[in-house]
Design a protein around this motif. Structure first.
Motif, PDB file in Angstrom:
ATOM      1  N   SER A 169       0.798  -1.255  -0.093  1.00 55.12           N
ATOM      2  CA  SER A 169      -0.115  -0.103  -0.074  1.00 55.12           C
ATOM      3  C   SER A 169       0.777   1.359  -0.096  1.00 55.12           C
ATOM      4  O   SER A 169       2.077   1.300   0.734  1.00 55.12           O
ATOM      5  CB  SER A 169      -1.086  -0.016   1.355  1.00 55.12           C
ATOM      6  OG  SER A 169      -0.160  -0.097   2.420  1.00 55.12           O
ATOM      7  N   ALA A 170       0.548   2.275  -0.471  1.00 50.20           N
ATOM      8  CA  ALA A 170       1.095   3.428  -0.649  1.00 50.20           C
ATOM      9  C   ALA A 170      -0.097   4.787  -1.022  1.00 50.20           C
ATOM     10  O   ALA A 170      -0.780   4.541  -1.642  1.00 50.20           O
ATOM     11  CB  ALA A 170       2.026   3.663  -1.811  1.00 50.20           C
ATOM     12  N   VAL A 230       0.742  -2.707  -6.311  1.00 55.72           N
ATOM     13  CA  VAL A 230       0.658  -1.583  -5.656  1.00 55.72           C
ATOM     14  C   VAL A 230      -0.847  -1.047  -5.300  1.00 55.72           C
ATOM     15  O   VAL A 230      -1.626  -1.143  -6.265  1.00 55.72           O
ATOM     16  CB  VAL A 230       1.218  -0.573  -6.269  1.00 55.72           C
ATOM     17  CG1 VAL A 230       0.968   0.734  -5.577  1.00 55.72           C
ATOM     18  CG2 VAL A 230       2.678  -0.875  -6.657  1.00 55.72           C
ATOM     19  N   VAL A 231      -1.365  -1.076  -3.975  1.00 54.14           N
ATOM     20  CA  VAL A 231      -2.685  -0.826  -3.632  1.00 54.14           C
ATOM     21  C   VAL A 231      -2.440   0.592  -3.276  1.00 54.14           C
ATOM     22  O   VAL A 231      -1.915   1.141  -2.298  1.00 54.14           O
ATOM     23  CB  VAL A 231      -3.158  -1.550  -2.540  1.00 54.14           C
ATOM     24  CG1 VAL A 231      -4.516  -1.154  -2.149  1.00 54.14           C
ATOM     25  CG2 VAL A 231      -3.016  -2.824  -2.845  1.00 54.14           C
ATOM     26  N   GLU A 232      -3.134   1.676  -4.034  1.00 51.03           N
ATOM     27  CA  GLU A 232      -3.116   2.940  -3.870  1.00 51.03           C
ATOM     28  C   GLU A 232      -4.095   3.618  -2.956  1.00 51.03           C
ATOM     29  O   GLU A 232      -5.576   3.052  -3.026  1.00 51.03           O
ATOM     30  CB  GLU A 232      -3.275   3.918  -5.136  1.00 51.03           C
ATOM     31  CG  GLU A 232      -2.201   3.437  -6.146  1.00 51.03           C
ATOM     32  CD  GLU A 232      -2.210   4.098  -7.447  1.00 51.03           C
ATOM     33  OE1 GLU A 232      -2.736   5.277  -7.599  1.00 51.03           O
ATOM     34  OE2 GLU A 232      -1.651   3.583  -8.416  1.00 51.03           O
ATOM     35  N   VAL A 233      -3.964   4.187  -2.042  1.00 56.07           N
ATOM     36  CA  VAL A 233      -5.131   4.904  -1.050  1.00 56.07           C
ATOM     37  C   VAL A 233      -4.888   6.414  -0.804  1.00 56.07           C
ATOM     38  O   VAL A 233      -3.832   6.769  -1.245  1.00 56.07           O
ATOM     39  CB  VAL A 233      -4.760   4.212   0.389  1.00 56.07           C
ATOM     40  CG1 VAL A 233      -5.113   2.537   0.379  1.00 56.07           C
ATOM     41  CG2 VAL A 233      -3.684   4.502   0.952  1.00 56.07           C
ATOM     42  N   ALA A 290      -5.006   5.181   6.109  1.00 54.81           N
ATOM     43  CA  ALA A 290      -5.599   4.005   5.297  1.00 54.81           C
ATOM     44  C   ALA A 290      -4.517   2.972   4.757  1.00 54.81           C
ATOM     45  O   ALA A 290      -4.619   2.086   4.950  1.00 54.81           O
ATOM     46  CB  ALA A 290      -6.320   4.572   4.230  1.00 54.81           C
ATOM     47  N   MET A 291      -3.317   3.625   4.586  1.00 57.81           N
ATOM     48  CA  MET A 291      -2.194   2.660   4.159  1.00 57.81           C
ATOM     49  C   MET A 291      -1.748   1.773   5.300  1.00 57.81           C
ATOM     50  O   MET A 291      -1.525   0.691   5.117  1.00 57.81           O
ATOM     51  CB  MET A 291      -0.973   3.628   3.569  1.00 57.81           C
ATOM     52  CG  MET A 291       0.264   2.876   3.188  1.00 57.81           C
ATOM     53  SD  MET A 291       1.557   4.099   2.642  1.00 57.81           S
ATOM     54  CE  MET A 291       1.529   5.209   4.386  1.00 57.81           C
ATOM     55  N   ILE A 322      -4.413  -5.030   9.241  1.00 58.86           N
ATOM     56  CA  ILE A 322      -5.528  -5.890   9.091  1.00 58.86           C
ATOM     57  C   ILE A 322      -4.990  -7.127   8.155  1.00 58.86           C
ATOM     58  O   ILE A 322      -5.817  -8.117   7.994  1.00 58.86           O
ATOM     59  CB  ILE A 322      -6.639  -5.313   8.707  1.00 58.86           C
ATOM     60  CG1 ILE A 322      -6.831  -4.913   7.373  1.00 58.86           C
ATOM     61  CG2 ILE A 322      -7.200  -4.287   9.943  1.00 58.86           C
ATOM     62  CD1 ILE A 322      -8.178  -4.234   6.763  1.00 58.86           C
ATOM     63  N   GLY A 323      -3.762  -7.008   7.596  1.00 53.23           N
ATOM     64  CA  GLY A 323      -3.128  -8.376   6.657  1.00 53.23           C
ATOM     65  C   GLY A 323      -4.000  -8.061   5.193  1.00 53.23           C
ATOM     66  O   GLY A 323      -3.808  -9.206   4.548  1.00 53.23           O
ATOM     67  N   ARG A 324      -4.333  -6.932   4.889  1.00 55.20           N
ATOM     68  CA  ARG A 324      -5.054  -6.600   3.771  1.00 55.20           C
ATOM     69  C   ARG A 324      -3.729  -6.637   2.513  1.00 55.20           C
ATOM     70  O   ARG A 324      -3.831  -7.048   1.183  1.00 55.20           O
ATOM     71  CB  ARG A 324      -6.094  -5.586   3.365  1.00 55.20           C
ATOM     72  CG  ARG A 324      -7.103  -5.882   4.314  1.00 55.20           C
ATOM     73  CD  ARG A 324      -8.122  -6.763   3.380  1.00 55.20           C
ATOM     74  NE  ARG A 324      -8.583  -6.135   1.928  1.00 55.20           N
ATOM     75  CZ  ARG A 324      -9.518  -5.242   1.744  1.00 55.20           C
ATOM     76  NH1 ARG A 324     -10.156  -4.913   3.010  1.00 55.20           N
ATOM     77  NH2 ARG A 324      -9.784  -4.775   0.652  1.00 55.20           N
ATOM     78  N   VAL A 325      -2.685  -6.025   2.926  1.00 55.42           N
ATOM     79  CA  VAL A 325      -1.582  -5.839   2.036  1.00 55.42           C
ATOM     80  C   VAL A 325      -0.439  -6.423   2.995  1.00 55.42           C
ATOM     81  O   VAL A 325      -0.315  -6.616   4.096  1.00 55.42           O
ATOM     82  CB  VAL A 325      -1.097  -4.380   1.875  1.00 55.42           C
ATOM     83  CG1 VAL A 325      -2.174  -3.787   0.920  1.00 55.42           C
ATOM     84  CG2 VAL A 325      -1.039  -3.624   2.963  1.00 55.42           C
TER      85      VAL A 325
END
Length: 251
Positions: free
Chosen positions: A140-141, A160-163, A168-169, A175-178
Motif C-alpha cells: 500500500s502507498a 501496488v494498492v493506492e490509497v 488508510a495505508m 489488518i493483513g490486506r497488504v
C-alpha cells in the motif's frame, strides 16, 4: 451643488483605493500554507489542533517573517496544483524535493533528510529486506507521493494498492490486506511506535530531502524563508524542534 456632486464620486474612489491598499498590506502580513495533516510526526491533528515538526517549523518561520500563518487543509495530491493555482503561498507537508516537482515549483533550502521506508507485520518472516518485495506481494502507498512511481518502476512485480490517506495505508497493513506499506521513514517509525504489530525494515528504499514548496515566481518569499531557516538553525530553535519530534538534533 455641482461641486458636491463632483466631490462625492472622488471621495468614494479615494476611499476604495485606501481600502484596497489596506487589504494588500494585510495580505503581506499573512502566509497561507497548504498541508495534508495526516502524516505524524511531520503534520497531524491532535485534540483538534494541527501539530508536528512541519507545523511548528512553519509557525517559527512565520514569526521570523512577522507573518501570521493561515493553514489550508488539502489532500496530498492537491498540494502542488493548489500552490500553482494560488490557493496558498507555501506547501508544507513532508514534500520530497524531486526533479519532477522542481520543474513546476521552487523549494526552500532542505529542512530535513528522510527517505522511503518499508513497513511490514512483525509476524511476517517472508519480508526482511526490500528485495523480498516480489511477485504476489501487495504493497500500500498514498496517491500523489513518490512511493507510487518508485514502486511501479523499481518493483514492477508487486501489486501496488493506492490509497487516498496515509492512515488508510497503515490500516490495510495492520489488518493483513497488504503485505507491506511504503512511506516516509519519519512516519513509518512513528507508526511502528504506536502499533506493536508492525516493524520498519532496516534497509531503506531511498534517501530524500524535504523542502517547503513555493511558486516559481515567488522568489522573494523563497529568499525570506531560507533566511528564516538559517536564523532558526543558528539560534537553536531548529535543534530544539528536531529533538522534540525525532529525539535527536541531527538532521
Amino acid at each position: 451643488m455641482k461641486a458636491l456632486k463632483l466631490f462625492t464620486p472622488l471621495a468614494a474612489a479615494l476611499t476604495l483605493m485606501a481600502s484596497l491598499c489596506t487589504s494588500a498590506q494585510a495580505a503581506d502580513d499573512v502566509m497561507r500554507v497548504g498541508t495534508d495533516a495526516t502524516f505524524p510526526p511531520m503534520e497531524f491533528v491532535q485534540d483538534g489542533k494541527r501539530t508536528g515538526f512541519d507545523i511548528e517549523l512553519i509557525e517559527a518561520i512565520g514569526k521570523q517573517l512577522n507573518k501570521k500563518v493561515e493553514w489550508v487543509d488539502i489532500g496530498f495530491k492537491g498540494l502542488i496544483p493548489g500552490l500553482i493555482s494560488n490557493r496558498f503561498d507555501v506547501a508544507a507537508s513532508a514534500i520530497y524535493m524531486t526533479e519532477e516537482r522542481q520543474k513546476v515549483v521552487n523549494f526552500t533550502d532542505s529542512y530535513y533528510r528522510g527517505g522511503l521506508a518499508v513497513l511490514v507485520l512483525k509476524e511476517d518472516a517472508s519480508i526482511d529486506k526490500p528485495a523480498d518485495l516480489v511477485a504476489g506481494k501487495k504493497v500500500s502507498a498514498q496517491v500523489g507521493t513518490k512511493s507510487i512511481d518508485f514502486l511501479k518502476t523499481n518493483y514492477p512485480a508487486v501489486t501496488v494498492v493506492e490509497v487516498e490517506k496515509n492512515q488508510a495505508m497503515f490500516d490495510l497493513l495492520a489488518i493483513g490486506r497488504v503485505n507491506a506499506a511504503v512511506t516516509g521513514r519519519p512516519a513509518a517509525v512513528e507508526y511502528a511506535k504506536r502499533q506493536p504489530k508492525v516493524r520498519v525494515l532496516d534497509e531503506g528504499l531511498t534517501t530524500e530531502l524535504y523542502g517547503f514548496a513555493i511558486r516559481k515566481n515567488d522568489t522573494e518569499l523563497q529568499q525570506q524563508m531560507n533566511q528564516a531557516l538559517q536564523t532558526l538553525r543558528s539560534n537553536g530553535e531548529y535543534a530544539a524542534l528536531t529533538q522534540k519530534w525525532f529525539g535527536t538534533t541531527k538532521e
